[in-house]
Design an enzyme around this catalytic site. Structure first.
Site, short mmCIF file in Angstrom:
data_model
loop_
_atom_site.label_atom_id
_atom_site.label_comp_id
_atom_site.label_asym_id
_atom_site.label_seq_id
_atom_site.Cartn_x
_atom_site.Cartn_y
_atom_site.Cartn_z
CD1 TRP A 79 37.25 63.93 34.52
CD2 TRP A 79 36.69 64.85 32.54
NE1 TRP A 79 36.92 62.90 33.64
CE2 TRP A 79 36.58 63.44 32.43
CE3 TRP A 79 36.39 65.65 31.43
CZ2 TRP A 79 36.20 62.82 31.25
CZ3 TRP A 79 36.00 65.01 30.25
CH2 TRP A 79 35.91 63.62 30.17
CG MET A 80 31.46 63.55 36.86
SD MET A 80 29.80 64.20 37.18
CE MET A 80 29.94 64.60 38.89
CG ASN A 81 35.45 59.64 33.90
OD1 ASN A 81 36.34 60.34 34.33
ND2 ASN A 81 35.58 58.34 33.81
CG ASP A 82 33.20 55.92 34.63
OD1 ASP A 82 33.10 56.62 33.62
OD2 ASP A 82 33.94 54.93 34.69
CD GLN A 94 37.10 57.09 37.92
OE1 GLN A 94 38.03 56.93 37.16
NE2 GLN A 94 37.20 56.80 39.21
CG PHE A 107 40.90 53.84 36.44
CD1 PHE A 107 41.55 55.06 36.58
CD2 PHE A 107 40.96 53.20 35.20
CE1 PHE A 107 42.27 55.62 35.51
CE2 PHE A 107 41.67 53.75 34.14
CZ PHE A 107 42.32 54.96 34.29
NE ARG A 155 38.81 50.14 32.22
CZ ARG A 155 39.49 49.69 31.17
NH1 ARG A 155 40.61 49.03 31.35
NH2 ARG A 155 39.05 49.88 29.94
C1 FRU Z 1 34.76 54.21 31.95
C2 FRU Z 1 36.20 54.18 32.41
C3 FRU Z 1 36.41 53.05 33.40
C4 FRU Z 1 37.58 53.53 34.19
C5 FRU Z 1 37.35 55.01 34.25
C6 FRU Z 1 38.59 55.84 34.24
O1 FRU Z 1 34.33 55.43 31.52
O2 FRU Z 1 37.06 54.07 31.30
O3 FRU Z 1 36.59 51.79 32.82
O4 FRU Z 1 37.64 52.95 35.44
O5 FRU Z 1 36.56 55.34 33.13
O6 FRU Z 1 38.31 57.18 34.49
#
Ligand code: FRU
Length: 494
Positions: free
Chosen positions: A35-38, A54, A97, A166
């Protein structure tokens, strides 16, 4: 806990290598596995572009956050690096995070991130707190600072929340000979704010100001702020959670906004001028920028919405994707985005058509493909306005994704309902474009699993994922009434 990073590095080596290149986008960043987010730590280090993200390697769903890592010389071809950080300390036991990165004068790379700590109260209730932490490294291996956290509840302005504190974005201010960082927070009114801090060494920080506040107007918590100057103005970008729709500008849920204004570096005050959406597509969140050595402000975003991330295409060993990096500028006070010019070095097989009359559905020889950079200009014929113009991409006999423009209303509709996704995720978005007598210019960047549309030379961007089978690679044109069309298309080849 100590070994979490090594374990992740071993895991990604075994399972990441099993993913074939053809299962990934050609030129968009995805996680090595899982998985990847930000985007995190989007920055230049020792002359190369670094991008962290992330990351949860063990599943294609969100989990305790690690930082994944890639680097590149041109932001189009990326090299995988081992995971950079794991949640392995008391102060980040629930996740590392989002955050940012910078090169220090002594040659080390500094990562600044949010440590999330979770613990269970005696009655079983789970509590959490967020603090800002740093780690030092050489572009591959990182050691967390023994003095972490560097910012915590005691550094918050009155009413600030340590549960939502954060996503630090750090930069160096040459004039003030100081590091600055903007960080998202949730003040007493329950919505979002952006806090500004200052430091001489990136470890000892002091509070400067509440740079900007949501005041319950644009969503609630503001995530992933960034702040920079651009073409003589100051610009804040942030991603508000829980927005309510406003016209065609903002949609419900997790959104993205930019705020232009004037910043006074003496008082640390920011005066808001305008607020708009950054990207009008279905999948765009948490963008971050860097300043390139040649002075370009470049932004990359997570090309995914949180809402639809719970429904994933079957059989994928990775999930979550970045947008193409975009060069930013301001034109008439509005944010302009264009794909980074480095993409042009990968363009091959130019095909172009001029003044094609489009009415019934038609295809144009050699205009097809799933990894392409195509510009389409549509205009009325002999002064008579066409009713609608339809462009379909990633198309075969079963599937297509459509882009429809109505010159009467100036609305551009993106629709992936027929793109082959087997879940009932949100599939259409309407964008109010700026009227130009029926003329519209669309630059469309297609990669295997995405469509990014840049409208009228970057005035608006519309980004969405599509997971249509790769065989669906036709493109068709159609108009109700007569439209005149120019097309220029390149294959992107690596
Ligand atoms: C945004 C977020 C950030 C947090 C991260 C956690 O998408 O919710 O605020 O640091 O993702 O994965």
């Amino acid at each position: 806990m100590e070994n979490s990073l090594n374990q992740a590095r071993n895991y990604e080596k075994i399972y990441g290598e099993q993913i074939r290149d053809s299962e990934r986008p050609l030129f968009h960043v995805v996680p090595y596995v899982g998985w990847m987010n930000d985007p995190n730590g989007f920055s230049v280090y020792k002359g190369e572009y670094h991008l962290f993200y992330q990351y949860y390697p063990y599943n294609t769903t969100w989990g305790p956050m690690y930082w994944g890592h890639v680097k590149s010389k041109d932001m189009i071809t990326w090299e995988w690096l081992p995971a950079a950080m794991a949640p392995d300390q008391k102060y980040d036991n629930a996740g590392c995070f989002s955050g940012s990165a910078i090169e220090l004068p002594d040659g080390r790379q500094l990562l600044m991130y949010t440590g999330v700590q979770e613990w269970k109260r005696e009655d079983g209730f789970r509590e959490s707190r967020q603090t800002q932490c740093v780690a030092f490294g050489d572009g591959k291996d990182y050691v967390k600072y023994e003095g972490n956290p560097v910012l915590s509840a005691k550094d918050l302005p009155e009413g600030g929340s340590e549960v939502d504190f954060r996503d630090p974005k750090i930069w160096w201010d040459e004039g003030k000979k100081s590091y600055f960082a903007v960080i998202g927070n949730r003040p007493a009114d329950g919505s979002g704010s952006i806090l500004l801090y200052r430091s001489h060494d990136a470890m000892h920080w002091e509070f400067c100001s509440v740079l900007e506040s949501c005041r319950n107007e644009y969503g609630l918590m503001w995530e992933c702020p960034d702040f920079f100057s651009l073409d003589g103005s100051s610009v804040i970008i942030t991603s508000p959670q829980d927005m309510l729709s406003i016209g065609y500008e903002f949609h419900n849920g997790n959104g993205n906004i930019y705020i232009t204004g004037e910043y006074d570096p003496l008082t640390f005050r920011f005066d808001r001028k305008e607020i708009h959406a950054i990207d009008y597509g279905l999948d765009f969140y948490a963008p971050q920028t860097l300043l390139s050595p040649d002075g370009r402000r470049i932004m990359i975003g997570w090309m995914q919405s949180w809402e639809s991330s719970h429904h994933q295409p079957q059989g994928k060993k990775w999930f979550g994707m970045m947008t193409i990096p975009r060069e930013l500028s301001l034109r008439n006070g509005r944010l302009i985005q264009e794909p980074i010019r480095e993409l042009e070095a990968y363009r091959r097989n130019r095909v172009s058509y001029h003044d094609v009359g489009v009415q019934d559905r038609m295809q144009l020889p050699s205009i097809s493909g799933r990894c392409i950079d195509m510009t389409v200009v549509v205009r009325p014929s002999g002064g008579r306005l066409y009713e609608k113009f339809h462009l379909k991409v990633a198309k075969d006999t079963r599937f297509y994704t459509s882009i429809t423009y109505n010159p009467g209303t100036s609305i551009l509709t993106f629709d992936r309902s027929h793109s082959g996704f087997r879940h009932d995720i949100l599939a259409t978005r309407k964008v109010l474009t700026r009227f130009r007598d029926g003329e519209i210019k669309l630059r469309i960047i297609l990669d295997r699993f995405s469509v990014e549309i840049f409208v009228n030379d970057g005035e608006q961007a519309v980004s969405s994922t599509i997971y249509t089978e790769q065989e669906a690679d036709s493109i068709s044109f159609e108009a109700n009434g007569m439209a005149i069309v120019d097309v220029e298309k390149y294959d992107i080849i690596k």
